[in-house]
Design an enzyme around this catalytic site. Structure first.
Site, PDB file in Angstrom:
ATOM      1  CE  LYS A 196      -1.378  -2.491   6.483  1.00  0.00           C
ATOM      2  NZ  LYS A 196      -0.393  -3.321   7.203  1.00  0.00           N
ATOM      3  CE1 TYR A 233      -1.133  -2.210   2.743  1.00  0.00           C
ATOM      4  CE2 TYR A 233      -2.204  -0.119   2.256  1.00  0.00           C
ATOM      5  CZ  TYR A 233      -1.264  -0.847   2.958  1.00  0.00           C
ATOM      6  OH  TYR A 233      -0.463  -0.214   3.876  1.00  0.00           O
ATOM      7  CB  SER A 265      -2.017   2.162   6.534  1.00  0.00           C
ATOM      8  OG  SER A 265      -2.051   3.129   5.518  1.00  0.00           O
TER       9      SER A 265
END
Ligand code: UFG
Length: 340
Positions: free
Chosen positions: A154, A150, A125
Site C-alpha cells: 500500500k 501487504y 489503508s
C-alpha cells in the site's frame, strides 16, 4: 454520464462502491478475476439497484486488456480496489503480494496513459501509518513503517501514484486510507464473504454467531486500553463506498494527489464490537483470550477533518447500524454467495 472502472468490483468494497456509483448517476465497469470473490454478486447488484453495468472477467495485471477496456467504455476514472489483502499470507508470500498489488497499478497507469484517462482513486489503508506516533492519525502522520508486505504494498502504491500525479499535471489522484470497514448493505443482499477462517474480526464474529466456528479468539486483552482489547475505527461499508463517490466529485476539478482518511474518528474495542453483535443477534458468543497478534497496535483512530474539508464527506451510520446490517447479511447468507 461518467463511466468509472472499478477494479475488484465483485469484492466486499468494490461491490458497495458500485451501488453508490449507480445510485448517483455514474456508469460502472467492473473488472474482477474472482480470485477472492464470486460472480454471483453481480446479479444481486442489478436487483438491488435496478440498474445495469458492465462486468468483465479479467486480471487487472493484464495491461493490454485494461487498455482495451478503457478505450472501449469511454472511462472517466479508475477506482482501484482489486488486491491481495491477507496480512499473514503476505508475510509468507511476499513476491505474490508485491507482484499483484503493484502489477495491477502499473498496468492501470500504463493503460491510462495510452487512453487519456486522468483520474484515479486508490484503495489504501490506515496500515500505511504503522505504530502511531500520535493519535488520531492525521494524513501528515509519517507512513512507511509497516511490518508486513501487504502494508508495504500500500505504501509503495501510494508513492507510485503520487509520483505519477507529479509527473502528469493533468492527472488527479486520491489515496483513500480506509480504517476498518464493517457491516453490509442494509438490504442484506451483499456483504463480506471471506472463505475459511477470516483474518478480520467482524467476519470472524459473524461466523461464530452463525455456529460455523466454535469460539472467537480475542487477540490480546492486556493492551493499555479501557477494557484491555484493541481499539479500532470501524466504519460502515456504505459510508466508505460513499467516500469514493465524494472523492470522484472532488476530482472533477482537482489535479495533483491527496491522501485522505476514511473513518469515523471514534474507536471501539473488540469487546464492544462483540457486544454489538450479541445484542442484534440475541446470541451469546463464546470467546477465548489469546496472545496478541504480531504487529498489532493498541489503537487506530482517524482524524477525519480532511475528508470533511475536501469532500464534504463524513460517516453517517452508527455502530448499532453497522452491527445490525452485518448480522442481517450474515444470518441470511451464512455461506456467503455460495449458499444459493
Ligand atoms: N482481533 C481479534 N481476534 C481476531 C481478529 C482480530 O481479537 O480473530 C482484533 C485485533 O487484535 C484488532 C481488531 O480485532 O484489535 C481488529 O482486527 P482486524 O484484523 O479486523 O483489523 P486490523 O485493524 O488489524 O487490520 C485491518 C485490515 C488491514 C488494514 C488495517 C488498517 O485487515 O487490511 O485494518 O488499520 F490494513
Amino acid at each position: 454520464m461518467k463511466n468509472i472502472l472499478v477494479t475488484g468490483g465483485a469484492g466486499y468494497v468494490g461491490s458497495h462502491v458500485i451501488v453508490s456509483l449507480l445510485e448517483q448517476g455514474y456508469g460502472a465497469v467492473s473488472v474482477d478475476n474472482f480470485y477472492n470473490s464470486s460472480p454471483k454478486v453481480y446479479q444481486r447488484l442489478r436487483e438491488l439497484t435496478g440498474k445495469d453495468f458492465i462486468d468483465i472477467e479479467a486480471d487487472v495485471c493484464d495491461e493490454a486488456k485494461m487498455k482495451e477496456v478503457m478505450a472501449k467504455h469511454d472511462l472517466w476514472a479508475v477506482i482501484h480496489c482489486a488486491g491481495y489483502k491477507a496480512v499473514p499470507e503476505s508475510v509468507s508470500k511476499p513476491l505474490e503480494y508485491y507482484q499483484n498489488n503493484l502489477g495491477t497499478t502499473f498496468s492501470l497507469c500504463n493503460a491510462m496513459r495510452q487512453t487519456g484517462v486522468t483520474r484515479f482513486v486508490f484503495s489504501s489503508s490506515a496500515t500505511v501509518y504503522g505504530e502511531p506516533q500520535f493519535l488520531p492519525y492525521t494524513e501528515e502522520h509519517p507512513t512507511g513503517n509497516c511490518t508486513n508486505p501487504y502494508g508495504m504494498s500500500k505504501v509503495m502504491n501510494e508513492r507510485i501514484l503520487t509520483d505519477m500525479a507529479a509527473a502528469n499535471p493533468d492527472w488527479g489522484v486520491v489515496l483513500l486510507r480506509y480504517f476498518n470497514p464493517i457491516g453490509a448493505h442494509p438490504s442484506g443482499r451483499i456483504g463480506d464473504a471471506p472463505g475459511g477462517i477470516p483474518n478480520n474480526i467482524m467476519p470472524y464474529i459473524l461466523k461464530v454467531a452463525n455456529g460455523l466456528l466454535p469460539v472467537l479468539p480475542i487477540a490480546g486483552d492486556d493492551y493499555d486500553t479501557p477494557d484491555g482489547t484493541g481499539l479500532r475505527d470501524y466504519l460502515h461499508i456504505s459510508d466508505l463506498a460513499e467516500g469514493h463517490v465524494a472523492a470522484l466529485r472532488y476530482l472533477e476539478d482537482f489535479t495533483g494527489s491527496e491522501a485522505v482518511n476514511l473513518g469515523t474518528g471514534q474507536s471501539v474495542s473488540v469487546r464492544e464490537l462483540i457486544r454489538g453483535i450479541e445484542k442484534t443477534s440475541g446470541k451469546t458468543l463464546p470467546t477465548e483470550i489469546k496472545s496478541r497478534r504480531p504487529g498489532d497496535i493498541a489503537e487506530a483512530r482517524a482524524d477525519v477533518s480532511k475528508a470533511k474539508r475536501l469532500f464534504g464527506w463524513e460517516t453517517k451510520k452508527t455502530l448499532e447500524e453497522m452491527c445490525a446490517d452485518a448480522w442481517r447479511w450474515a444470518s441470511q447468507n451464512p455461506q456467503g454467495y455460495e449458499g444459493e
